[in-house]
Design an enzyme around this catalytic site. Structure first.
Site, PDB file in Angstrom:
ATOM      1  N   CYS A 171      32.752  48.937  38.554  1.00 39.92           N
ATOM      2  CA  CYS A 171      32.856  50.425  38.452  1.00 39.92           C
ATOM      3  C   CYS A 171      32.838  50.851  39.622  1.00 39.92           C
ATOM      4  CB  CYS A 171      30.629  50.472  38.617  1.00 39.92           C
ATOM      5  SG  CYS A 171      30.371  49.698  36.917  1.00 39.92           S
TER       6      CYS A 171
ATOM      7  N   GLY B  25      36.049  51.899  35.967  1.00 42.51           N
ATOM      8  CA  GLY B  25      34.969  52.186  35.081  1.00 42.51           C
ATOM      9  C   GLY B  25      35.660  53.119  33.881  1.00 42.51           C
TER      10      GLY B  25
ATOM     11  N   ASN C  55      27.833  49.310  41.265  1.00 39.79           N
ATOM     12  CA  ASN C  55      28.864  48.531  41.546  1.00 39.79           C
ATOM     13  C   ASN C  55      28.524  47.690  41.765  1.00 39.79           C
ATOM     14  OD1 ASN C  55      31.709  48.050  42.610  1.00 39.79           O
ATOM     15  ND2 ASN C  55      31.068  47.326  40.602  1.00 39.79           N
ATOM     16  N   GLY C  56      29.002  46.163  40.159  1.00 42.53           N
ATOM     17  CA  GLY C  56      27.881  45.339  40.839  1.00 42.53           C
ATOM     18  C   GLY C  56      27.673  44.305  39.711  1.00 42.53           C
TER      19      GLY C  56
ATOM     20  N   CYS D  58      35.272  39.730  46.093  1.00 44.77           N
ATOM     21  CA  CYS D  58      36.085  39.194  45.243  1.00 44.77           C
ATOM     22  C   CYS D  58      37.273  38.804  45.313  1.00 44.77           C
ATOM     23  CB  CYS D  58      36.192  40.203  43.797  1.00 44.77           C
ATOM     24  SG  CYS D  58      36.732  40.442  42.423  1.00 44.77           S
TER      25      CYS D  58
ATOM     26  N   TYR E 217      43.934  42.697  41.050  1.00 42.90           N
ATOM     27  CA  TYR E 217      44.283  43.599  40.198  1.00 42.90           C
ATOM     28  C   TYR E 217      43.105  44.735  40.057  1.00 42.90           C
ATOM     29  CZ  TYR E 217      43.142  45.380  35.282  1.00 42.90           C
ATOM     30  OH  TYR E 217      42.729  46.170  34.245  1.00 42.90           O
TER      31      TYR E 217
ATOM     32  N   ASP F  86      52.525  39.302  35.445  1.00 44.66           N
ATOM     33  CA  ASP F  86      52.512  40.003  35.371  1.00 44.66           C
ATOM     34  C   ASP F  86      50.981  39.522  36.191  1.00 44.66           C
ATOM     35  OD1 ASP F  86      49.864  41.825  34.392  1.00 44.66           O
ATOM     36  OD2 ASP F  86      50.170  41.105  32.326  1.00 44.66           O
ATOM     37  N   ASP F  87      49.923  39.921  36.577  1.00 45.25           N
ATOM     38  CA  ASP F  87      49.158  40.005  37.871  1.00 45.25           C
ATOM     39  C   ASP F  87      47.943  38.462  37.105  1.00 45.25           C
ATOM     40  OD1 ASP F  87      47.506  42.379  35.687  1.00 45.25           O
ATOM     41  OD2 ASP F  87      45.742  40.953  36.451  1.00 45.25           O
TER      42      ASP F  87
ATOM     43  N   CYS G  62      33.463  35.281  35.194  1.00 43.43           N
ATOM     44  CA  CYS G  62      32.872  36.214  36.474  1.00 43.43           C
ATOM     45  C   CYS G  62      31.644  36.723  36.245  1.00 43.43           C
ATOM     46  CB  CYS G  62      33.623  37.303  36.184  1.00 43.43           C
ATOM     47  SG  CYS G  62      33.239  38.101  38.529  1.00 43.43           S
TER      48      CYS G  62
ATOM     49  N   CYS H 178      36.401  32.454  39.276  1.00 42.70           N
ATOM     50  CA  CYS H 178      37.068  32.547  38.466  1.00 42.70           C
ATOM     51  C   CYS H 178      38.066  31.723  38.662  1.00 42.70           C
ATOM     52  CB  CYS H 178      37.693  33.692  38.457  1.00 42.70           C
ATOM     53  SG  CYS H 178      37.665  35.241  39.339  1.00 42.70           S
TER      54      CYS H 178
HETATM   55  P1  5GP Z   1      44.103  39.400  28.699  1.00 47.67           P
HETATM   56  O1  5GP Z   1      45.610  40.021  28.058  1.00 47.67           O
HETATM   57  O2  5GP Z   1      45.372  37.876  28.863  1.00 47.67           O
HETATM   58  O3  5GP Z   1      43.438  39.076  27.716  1.00 47.67           O
HETATM   59  O4  5GP Z   1      44.130  39.683  29.917  1.00 47.67           O
HETATM   60  C1  5GP Z   1      44.962  39.759  30.794  1.00 47.67           C
HETATM   61  C2  5GP Z   1      45.960  41.063  31.306  1.00 47.67           C
HETATM   62  O5  5GP Z   1      44.811  42.041  31.788  1.00 47.67           O
HETATM   63  C3  5GP Z   1      46.682  41.437  32.161  1.00 47.67           C
HETATM   64  O6  5GP Z   1      48.079  42.213  32.341  1.00 47.67           O
HETATM   65  C4  5GP Z   1      45.826  42.095  33.780  1.00 47.67           C
HETATM   66  O7  5GP Z   1      46.261  42.912  34.565  1.00 47.67           O
HETATM   67  C5  5GP Z   1      44.764  42.775  32.692  1.00 47.67           C
HETATM   68  N1  5GP Z   1      43.059  42.854  33.423  1.00 47.67           N
HETATM   69  C6  5GP Z   1      43.311  42.056  34.489  1.00 47.67           C
HETATM   70  N2  5GP Z   1      41.354  42.286  34.391  1.00 47.67           N
HETATM   71  C7  5GP Z   1      41.095  42.647  33.599  1.00 47.67           C
HETATM   72  C8  5GP Z   1      39.904  43.499  33.724  1.00 47.67           C
HETATM   73  O8  5GP Z   1      38.936  43.450  34.024  1.00 47.67           O
HETATM   74  N3  5GP Z   1      40.434  45.038  32.685  1.00 47.67           N
HETATM   75  C9  5GP Z   1      40.548  45.113  32.429  1.00 47.67           C
HETATM   76  N4  5GP Z   1      41.239  46.299  31.406  1.00 47.67           N
HETATM   77  N5  5GP Z   1      42.344  44.841  32.056  1.00 47.67           N
HETATM   78  C10 5GP Z   1      42.403  43.354  33.252  1.00 47.67           C
HETATM   79 FE1  SF4 Z   2      35.939  38.201  41.996  1.00 52.62          FE
HETATM   80 FE2  SF4 Z   2      36.640  36.249  40.676  1.00 52.62          FE
HETATM   81 FE3  SF4 Z   2      34.913  36.031  42.138  1.00 52.62          FE
HETATM   82 FE4  SF4 Z   2      34.296  37.277  39.747  1.00 52.62          FE
HETATM   83  S1  SF4 Z   2      34.205  35.112  40.448  1.00 52.62           S
HETATM   84  S2  SF4 Z   2      33.788  38.422  41.589  1.00 52.62           S
HETATM   85  S3  SF4 Z   2      36.665  38.306  39.872  1.00 52.62           S
HETATM   86  S4  SF4 Z   2      36.611  36.341  42.057  1.00 52.62           S
HETATM   87 MG    MG Z   3      47.978  44.268  33.424  1.00 56.68          MG
END
Ligand code: 5GP
Ligand code: SF4
Ligand code: MG
Length: 486
Positions: free
Chosen positions: A5, A32, A106-107, A252, A258, A361-362, A398, A452
């Site tokens: 959040c 959020g 937030n958390g 984190c 991301y 991608d990230d 997480c 994670c």
């Molecule tokens: P996947 O599609 O593999 O389940 O999730 C990875 C993709 O979702 C990546 O493109 C990444 O940028 C995005 N992503 C990673 N973490 C999150 C998140 O916490 N929330 C949202 N909405 N997208 C995420």
């Molecule tokens: Fe961040 Fe991953 Fe730790 Fe969750 S487990 S606080 S997403 S580093």
């Molecule tokens: Mg993405």
């Protein structure tokens, strides 16, 4: 996967604090998109406006013009613990004390069950851990009702040190704004100033520094893990709520990968630069011969830029993202999620056809996004697809504010690298190493939470990993032994 959040707070007599809060939480919208809200105090009354939806949907000129005061907090929510409905929208408010108090969280707390009992709430009465904290503060606050120092401060100092897990809170009573971070500092929170250094006109708290920029506030500093900051007419004061041995800086690491905005500064580092360097190091770590480097927009863009720069392979666009799809509801079933990605992204055929592509991608969580993307690129005539991911394999859920799926749904928890490559139908795949990720961030001497990615949980978590069979809480050493990482 859902993100953390966003929280915001401002104490500024003489300024339009509701408008400032609107601008602040608008800048934190990425944290959020389920609900938005604010609480405003004029010294006598605290008024709360909150609803489901985006910031600009919940608030308009009319709502804002009715909110007067010198002090406000704001919140954007993406549900973690607790279902996504109006009751869980924040700020949470309790009518205790002179004008009541409000809080934004937030958390994610890790020991909610015992807290629910302590707060005297019936199980099932509430689903949100932020609500539990509001109730704990309320009972502590009312007990102090007759004392001289009946502000929220006393209740905060009594309740917060017993909480476990991840929290960055903004809180307010009639005349004070408070900010507090958990002793590991999992989620960010910073302090800003309105007006000149020698003549401050107000003070601001925000999850990320761009929320200060947009309202013309100067960045002062990040709150320390475990720190409580109290802001009022008398100025800003600070104290540490936790014992020295409980405090350990563990921001984190995914904020850098991301969650945070690219223009946010954390530990003094601009997030965009860190992401670009992730791409540069990834290019050195996992080079490949190719014709074009492209990103999965938008999250992969800075790292793709870095990969292109370091590899001397031209950067190009292979996908267009529909910017008007505000909220893609994360559907529980796979096909619906694939459809959501397909609606959001569409290939640029002329750029792709016959090319050997590096796709950046990230992160990969369930793999919905990359699977859909690879399929599109193949259909559009891409000759080769080399996937490069700017975070190490995401193999552990997480419990600190990001709602990640069960371990059984996390791709990297269940397959070897070669299995992943075949499953995704790519010619090669590489994830950045944890060492390179940390080097790319470039905050020497700083420790992060990377649970994670490694399974090293800084705060004990339920062993069930979201699977309903078992519960109970054990520490990370036992966890590691029970479920060795991939
Ligand atoms: P996947 O599609 O593999 O389940 O999730 C990875 C993709 O979702 C990546 O493109 C990444 O940028 C995005 N992503 C990673 N973490 C999150 C998140 O916490 N929330 C949202 N909405 N997208 C995420
Ligand atoms: Fe961040 Fe991953 Fe730790 Fe969750 S487990 S606080 S997403 S580093
Ligand atoms: Mg993405």
């Amino acid at each position: 996967m859902k993100e953390a959040c966003g929280v915001f707070g401002v104490f500024a007599p003489g300024r339009a604090v509701a408008q400032l809060t609107f601008d602040g939480i608008y800048a934190l919208q990425h944290r959020g998109q389920e609900s938005a809200g604010m609480a405003v105090s004029d010294g006598q009354t605290i008024t709360v406006v909150k609803d489901m939806g985006l910031v600009a949907t919940v608030f308009d000129e009319r709502t804002l013009s009715g909110l007067h005061g010198h002090l406000a907090i704001g919140h954007t929510r993406y549900s973690t613990h607790g279902s996504s409905d109006w009751n869980n929208a924040q700020p949470a408010y309790r009518p205790v004390g002179r004008a009541g108090f409000a809080l934004g969280h937030n958390g994610n707390l890790t020991e909610t069950e015992s807290l629910i009992k302590r707060a005297g709430m019936l199980p099932g009465m509430t689903a949100s851990d932020s609500d539990v904290v509001a109730s704990l503060l309320a009972s502590e606050f009312s007990e102090r009702g007759n004392e001289e120092r009946a502000e929220l401060a006393g209740a905060i100092e009594a309740v917060i040190p017993d909480l476990a897990g991840a929290f960055s809170f903004v809180l307010m009573d009639a005349d004070h704004l408070y900010g507090v971070r958990d002793p590991h500092g999992f989620r960010p929170l910073c302090l800003g100033r309105l007006g000149a250094e020698d003549a401050p006109e107000g003070w601001v708290l925000a999850s990320e520094s761009p929320a200060l920029d947009v309202i013309g506030a100067a960045f002062v500093r990040e709150l320390s893990p475990g720190e409580l900051v109290t802001i009022g007419a008398e100025g800003v004061s600070s104290r540490q709520l936790f014992d020295t041995d409980e405090v350990a800086d563990r921001l984190c690491i995914f904020e850098f990968v991301y969650f945070a905005r690219p223009d946010t500064r954390l530990h003094g580092v601009e997030v965009h630069g860190a992401r670009r360097r992730m791409g540069e190091l990834l290019a050195r770590q996992a080079p490949v011969e190719a014709d074009m480097v492209m990103a999965v927009p938008d999250s992969g863009v800075p790292a793709a830029e870095g990969y292109a720069r370091a590899s001397n392979i031209p950067y190009g666009q292979g996908l267009v993202k529909n910017r008007y799809i505000g909220r893609t509801f994360i559907d529980p079933d796979h096909q619906a999620r694939m459809n959501a990605v397909r609606r959001k992204l569409n290939p640029l055929r002329d750029n792709i056809e016959g090319k050997r592509l590096v796709v950046v991608d990230d992160s990969i969580v369930r793999s919905t996004t990359v699977r859909s993307v690879v399929k599109m690129l193949r259909e559009a005539g891409g000759a080769e697809v080399h996937l490069r991911i700017s975070s190490p394999p995401f193999a552990w859920p997480c419990f600190y504010g990001i709602d990640t799926p069960r371990r059984s749904e996390l791709l990297a928890a269940n397959m070897s690298l070669e299995e992943i490559r075949r499953h995704l139908d790519v010619d090669s795949i590489a994830y950045i190493s944890l060492e390179n990720l940390k080097e790319a961030i470039g905050a020497p001497g700083v420790d992060f939470c990377d649970a994670c990615l490694t399974g090293n949980y800084p705060v004990p978590v339920p062993v069930s990993f979201g699977d309903p069979e078992d519960d109970g809480a054990i520490g990370s050493a036992a966890l590691q032994a029970a479920l060795p990482g991939v």
